[in-house]
Design an enzyme around this catalytic site. Structure first.
Site, mmCIF file in Angstrom:
data_model
loop_
_atom_site.group_PDB
_atom_site.id
_atom_site.type_symbol
_atom_site.label_atom_id
_atom_site.label_comp_id
_atom_site.label_asym_id
_atom_site.label_seq_id
_atom_site.Cartn_x
_atom_site.Cartn_y
_atom_site.Cartn_z
ATOM 1 N N SER A 3 48.695 24.706 59.752
ATOM 2 C CA SER A 3 47.234 24.832 59.796
ATOM 3 C C SER A 3 46.604 23.469 59.599
ATOM 4 O O SER A 3 47.146 22.618 58.882
ATOM 5 C CB SER A 3 46.753 25.776 58.693
ATOM 6 O OG SER A 3 45.339 25.739 58.574
ATOM 7 N N TYR A 44 46.190 28.215 50.047
ATOM 8 C CA TYR A 44 46.684 28.343 51.419
ATOM 9 C C TYR A 44 47.006 26.962 51.985
ATOM 10 O O TYR A 44 48.072 26.758 52.584
ATOM 11 C CB TYR A 44 45.620 29.042 52.265
ATOM 12 C CG TYR A 44 45.947 29.150 53.737
ATOM 13 C CD1 TYR A 44 46.844 30.102 54.196
ATOM 14 C CD2 TYR A 44 45.343 28.305 54.664
ATOM 15 C CE1 TYR A 44 47.138 30.216 55.551
ATOM 16 C CE2 TYR A 44 45.628 28.409 56.018
ATOM 17 C CZ TYR A 44 46.523 29.361 56.450
ATOM 18 O OH TYR A 44 46.806 29.458 57.794
#
Length: 251
Positions: A142, A156
Site C-alpha cells: 500500500s 495498517y
C-alpha cells in the site's frame, strides 16, 4: 509449462480482478478466501464459463496450518504453483491511543506473518534449490507504507512497511534460484474495502483532492499492474516497489 496462480484474498477487490484477468491470459487460478464463499465461487464460475480453469479454497491467513493446506490442495488440483499474489489483508482504522494488543496481533498475523508464510511455501516449491523451476510473486502492499498512512491508519501502514521491507530482502535471497518477488503499492482504490467510505461525497472529494490525478483507482488497473509484474515482460524486475496510486499524495 502450465501457469498456476494462487491468489490469497481472491474473492473480492483487487484479488478477484486479478483472478479474472489472469484467467484470460492462460493462468489456472486458485482463489483463496476466508469468509466470502459465495463471492469466491462466483469468480470461479465466471472463469470457467469463459473456458478457463479455476478453483476456490478457504484458508485463514492467520493460521499456518491453513496456509500449508491451501498450497497442498492447489497443487493436487492444478499442479505446481508457479505464481503467487498475496492480496489478502486486514484493515481497521484506529488511533494509536486506542490500540490493544489483540488488534495489533491480528494486523500483523494476517498482513505480515501470513504473507511471509505464503512466500515460504512458494519458495519451497518454486526455488531451483528445492527442485523447482522458478516463479514470480507479487505482494500487495500500500502507499500507506510510504507516509505512515492516512490519519487513523498507522497500524495498517506499519504492516505494509513490513511487507515492503520483507519483499526487498526475500527478492535478494531467491533471485539466484529463479524466483522474482515484487510489491505493488496501490493508493486509494474503489473496492469492497473502501466503497463504504467513498460513498460519502465529502470524504471522496477530500481524497481525490489529495491525489495528483484527482481520482481514485479501479481494481482492474491494479490487476493489470500485477499481471505485468508476474509476466515474462518483467523478467529483469525483482525487489521493486511499483506505486499504482495516481501520482501518490499531495501534501
Amino acid at each position: 509449462m502450465s501457469k498456476t496462480l494462487l491468489i490469497t484474498g481472491g474473492a473480492s477487490g483487487i484479488g478477484a480482478a486479478t483472478a479474472r484477468l489472469a484467467a484470460t491470459r492462460g493462468y489456472q487460478v486458485a482463489i483463496n478466501y476466508r469468509s466470502r464463499d459465495a463471492q469466491a465461487k462466483k469468480v470461479v464460475a465466471d472463469i470457467i464459463a469463459k473456458g478457463g480453469k479455476a478453483m476456490a479454497l478457504p484458508a485463514d491467513m492467520a493460521r499456518e496450518a491453513d496456509i500449508v493446506r491451501m498450497f497442498q490442495e492447489t497443487e493436487k488440483a492444478l499442479g505446481p504453483v508457479t505464481h503467487l499474489v498475496n492480496s489478502a489483508g486486514f484493515s481497521q482504522r484506529t488511533r494509536v491511543d486506542e490500540y490493544d494488543a489483540a488488534l495489533l496481533e491480528k494486523f500483523f498475523a494476517v498482513n505480515v506473518i501470513g504473507l511471509m508464510l505464503c512466500c515460504r511455501e512458494a519458495a519451497r516449491r518454486m526455488s531451483t534449490k528445492h527442485g523447482g523451476k522458478g516463479g514470480a510473486i507479487v505482494n500487495v502492499s500500500s502507499m500507506a507504507s510510504t507516509i505512515g498512512g492516512r490519519i487513523g491508519s498507522s497500524a495498517y501502514a506499519a504492516t505494509k512497511g513490513a511487507v515492503d521491507s520483507f519483499t526487498k530482502g526475500f527478492a535478494r535471497e531467491v533471485a539466484p534460484e529463479g524466483i522474482r518477488v515484487n510489491s505493488l503499492r496501490p493508493g486509494m482504490v474503489m473496492s469492497e474495502m473502501t466503497e463504504g467510505r467513498l460513498k460519502d461525497a465529502a470524504f471522496r472529494t477530500s481524497i481525490e483532492a489529495s491525489i495528483p490525478m484527482r481520482r481514485v483507482g479501479e481494481v482492474h488497473e491494479m490487476a493489470g499492474a500485477i499481471l505485468y509484474l508476474l509476466s515474462d515482460e518483467a523478467s529483469f524486475i525483482t525487489g521493486a516497489m511499483l506505486d499504482a496510486a495516481g501520482g501518490g499524495y499531495i501534501i
